[in-house]
Enzyme design. Structure first.
Site, short mmCIF file in Angstrom:
data_model
loop_
_atom_site.label_atom_id
_atom_site.label_comp_id
_atom_site.label_asym_id
_atom_site.label_seq_id
_atom_site.Cartn_x
_atom_site.Cartn_y
_atom_site.Cartn_z
N LYS A 78 1.93 1.95 -5.22
CA LYS A 78 2.47 1.34 -6.44
C LYS A 78 1.51 1.50 -7.62
CE LYS A 78 2.55 -2.52 -4.20
NZ LYS A 78 2.19 -2.06 -2.84
N GLY B 284 -4.48 -4.44 -3.61
CA GLY B 284 -5.52 -3.45 -3.90
C GLY B 284 -4.82 -2.18 -4.32
N GLN C 99 2.15 -6.03 -3.17
CA GLN C 99 2.67 -6.17 -1.81
C GLN C 99 3.94 -5.32 -1.62
OE1 GLN C 99 1.69 -9.51 -3.46
NE2 GLN C 99 -0.25 -8.71 -2.76
N ASP D 72 0.81 -1.22 0.00
CA ASP D 72 0.00 0.00 0.00
C ASP D 72 0.85 1.28 0.00
OD1 ASP D 72 -2.22 -1.69 0.16
OD2 ASP D 72 -2.16 -1.67 2.35
#
Ligand code: GDP
Ligand code: IMO
Ligand code: MG
Length: 429
Positions: free
Chosen positions: A18, A42, A225, A15
Site C-alpha cells: 500500500k 509499516g 493493515q 503488507d
C-alpha cells in the site's frame, strides 16, 4: 475513467504494498490521508535508490506539494511521530506538508505496556500484536476515556484526564498483571514535549478535507493493515482493533460516503500474514522459503518472518465484497518468477460441502479444506517490463485467471520494489 479521490485498501493481512502505491499516486495527488491504525503499520517506499519506512506519517510526505493528513480514525504515539518526522527531516523532507486531526487519539506508554501484558496473559491464544498499544488505545476510545490530540492544547484538561487514566492503569498493572507501574510525571512531561514539536500541524482535518474535496483537489486515502485484519470483517479475534475497510473512511475522516467510490484493492500475487490466526493457503516448504527470501517477507515493524501462502480467491472475494473494491493492483508479481507450479485457491470445503464464504468462527474456518487449481509458472526476469504485453505468456495467464475468477479488473501490477517498477494499464486517478 479518472476520479478525484482514490482509496488504496489492503485486501489480505497487510503488507500488500500500500505504501508503494500511495507514494506512486502521491506524485500527482494534492492530499494523502491515513484514516486508520497507528504505528503498527509499516510502509516501505523506494525511489532514487533510497529506501524509506513510514509507520504513521502518510506516504505522500515525499512530495512537498502534497498535504498529508493523519485523520481522526488514527491512533498516534506522539514520541514515535516526532522521531519519524525528525528522521525524515534529516533526509531532506521538511514535513511542513503535514496535518494531524485534533480528534485522533493518543497512544501512551501505558497502552503499549498493557498490549504486552494482555498478550502474555493470552498465552497460547495470543494474537501476535505489534505491541504498539494499538488495541488498548482503541479500547479507551470505545470506553470513552481516551485522550485526543486536541485535549493537549489545554494543559489542565490534559493533566486531569491523564491522571485519571494513569491511576486506573496502574491499578491494573499492580493488582491484575503484577507488573511495574508507570510514572504520571514522566508521561505528562514527555507527551507535552513531543506535542510542542507537532502542535503547529494539529487542526480540524475534517473541515480541511471537505474543502479540498469540494474544490476538486485530488485526494488519496492510504489504507493501513488489510481487510482480513478488520475488526468486523477479518479473522476475529486475530485482527487489529480498527477498520481498514474502505467503508470506514467517511467516519474515520469526517467526510460523506459519497466521496469514496473509486477503490483500489492492493493484492499480493500470493499471500502473507504476520502474527497468529488462521491462514488456509499457508504452506511451508522450499518454495515458500524461496518466496520469503525473494519477497523479503520479514515484518517491516516487528521483523518477524511473514507466513507464506498461495493466492486465495475465496478470501479476496470476501474482501472485495465488504470493502466495495472495484479495481485491483497485483503486487510482487516478480517474486513468483521461478516457481514451477503456482497454485490458486478457488474454493473451500466445509464438512464435505463447497462454500464460497468465510465462516464466522475460527473453529469452523480452521476446518475448511482448500481446493486449488494449478498454473504453470515462468522463469523469465520480469523486473524490467513496462507493459502487460511484455510479460511472459504464463504470467499474463496468471493475471487473467485471477481477473476471471474475481470479476474485477486488474488495472495495474508491480514487478519490483522501486517506484518505477509499477505498471499502469488504465488511468484511474
Ligand atoms: P504495506 O504495509 O502494504 O505498505 O507493505 P510493506 O511495505 O509492509 O511490505 C511490502 C514489501 O514488498 C516492501 O518490502 C516493499 O518494498 C515490497 N514490494 C512492494 N511491491 C513490490 C513488488 O512489486 N516486488 C517486490 N519484489 N517487492 C515489492
Ligand atoms: P501494514 O499497514 C501486517 C497485525 C499484527 C497482528 C494483528 C494485531 O503495514 O499493512 P495490532 O498491533 O494491530 O493490535 O496487531 O494485526 N498487523 C499487521 N500485519 N501489516 C500491518 O500493517 C499490520 N498492522 C497490524 O501482526 O497479527
Ligand atoms: Mg507493512
Amino acid at each position: 475513467m479518472k476520479n478525484n479521490t482514490l482509496a488504496i485498501v489492503g485486501t489480505q493481512w497487510g503488507d500488500e504494498g500500500k505504501g508503494k502505491l500511495t507514494d506512486f499516486f502521491a506524485q500527482k495527488a494534492d492530499v494523502v490521508v491515513r484514516w486508520s491504525g497507528g504505528d503498527n503499520a509499516g510502509h516501505t517506499i523506494i525511489f532514487n535508490d533510497k529506501k524509506y519506512k513510514l509507520n504513521i506519517v502518510p506516504s505522500g510526505i515525499f512530495n512537498s506539494k502534497t498535504t498529508n493528513i493523519i485523520a481522526n480514525g488514527c491512533v498516534v504515539n506522539l514520541q514515535k511521530l516526532v522521531s519519524e518526522i525528525e528522521n525524515l527531516q534529516k533526509q531532506g523532507f521538511d514535513c511542513k506538508n503535514l496535518l494531524i486531526s485534533d480528534r485522533a487519539h493518543v497512544i501512551f506508554e501505558y497502552h503499549s505496556k498493557l498490549d504486552e501484558a494482555q498478550e502474555m496473559f493470552r498465552g497460547n491464544e495470543k494474537i501476535g500484536t505489534t505491541k504498539k498499544g494499538i488495541g488498548p488505545c482503541y479500547e479507551d476510545k470505545a470506553q470513552r476515556i481516551g485522550i485526543r490530540i486536541g485535549d493537549l492544547l489545554d494543559k489542565e484538561l490534559f493533566r486531569e484526564k491523564l491522571e485519571r487514566n494513569v491511576n486506573f492503569k496502574n491499578m491494573l498493572f499492580d493488582k491484575i498483571y503484577n507488573i511495574e507501574q508507570v510514572s504520571f510525571d514522566k508521561i505528562y512531561q514527555e507527551t507535552l514535549k513531543a506535542f510542542d514539536k507537532i502542535k503547529q500541524f494539529v487542526t480540524n482535518t475534517s473541515l480541511k478535507l471537505n474543502d479540498y474535496i469540494k474544490t476538486n483537489k485530488k485526494v488519496l486515502f492510504e489504507g493501513a493493515q488489510g481487510v482480513m485484519l478488520d475488526l468486523d470483517h477479518g479473522t476475529y479475534p486475530f485482527v487489529t482493533s480498527s477498520n481498514p475497510t474502505a467503508s470506514s473512511i467517511p467516519t474515520n475522516t469526517g467526510i460523506s460516503p459519497a466521496f469514496v467510490n473509486n477503490i483500489l484493492g492492493v493484492v499480493k500475487a500470493y499471500s502473507t500474514r504476520v502474527g497468529e490466526g488462521p491462514f488456509p493457503t499457508e504452506f511451508d516448504d522450499s518454495v515458500s522459503q524461496d518466496i520469503r527470501i525473494r519477497g523479503n517477507e520479514f515484518g517491516t515493524v516487528s521483523k518477524r518472518p511473514r507466513r507464506i501462502g498461495w493466492f486465495d480467491s475465496v478470501l479476496i472475494q470476501h474482501t472485495l465484497l465488504v470493502s466495495g473494491i472495484n479495481k485491483l493492483s497485483i503486487m510482487l508479481l516478480d517474486v513468483l518468477t521461478g516457481v514451477k507450479t503456482i497454485k490458486i485457491c478457488t474454493s473451500y470445503k466445509l464438512n464435505g460441502k463447497k462454500i464460497s464464504y468465510i465462516p464466522s468462527t475460527i473453529k469452523e474456518y480452521e476446518k475448511c479444506e482448500v481446493e486449488y487449481i494449478e498454473m504453470p509458472g515462468w522463469t523469465e526476469d520480469i523486473s524490467k517490463v513496462t507493459s502487460f504485453d511484455q510479460l511472459p505468456k504464463n504470467a499474463q495467464n496468471y493475471l487473467k485467471k485471477i481477473e476471471d475468477i474475481l470479476k474485477v479488473k486488474i488495472v495495474m501490477f508491480s514487478v519490483g520494489r522501486d517506484r518505477l517498477q509499477t505498471i499502469k494499464m488504465e488511468e484511474i486517478f
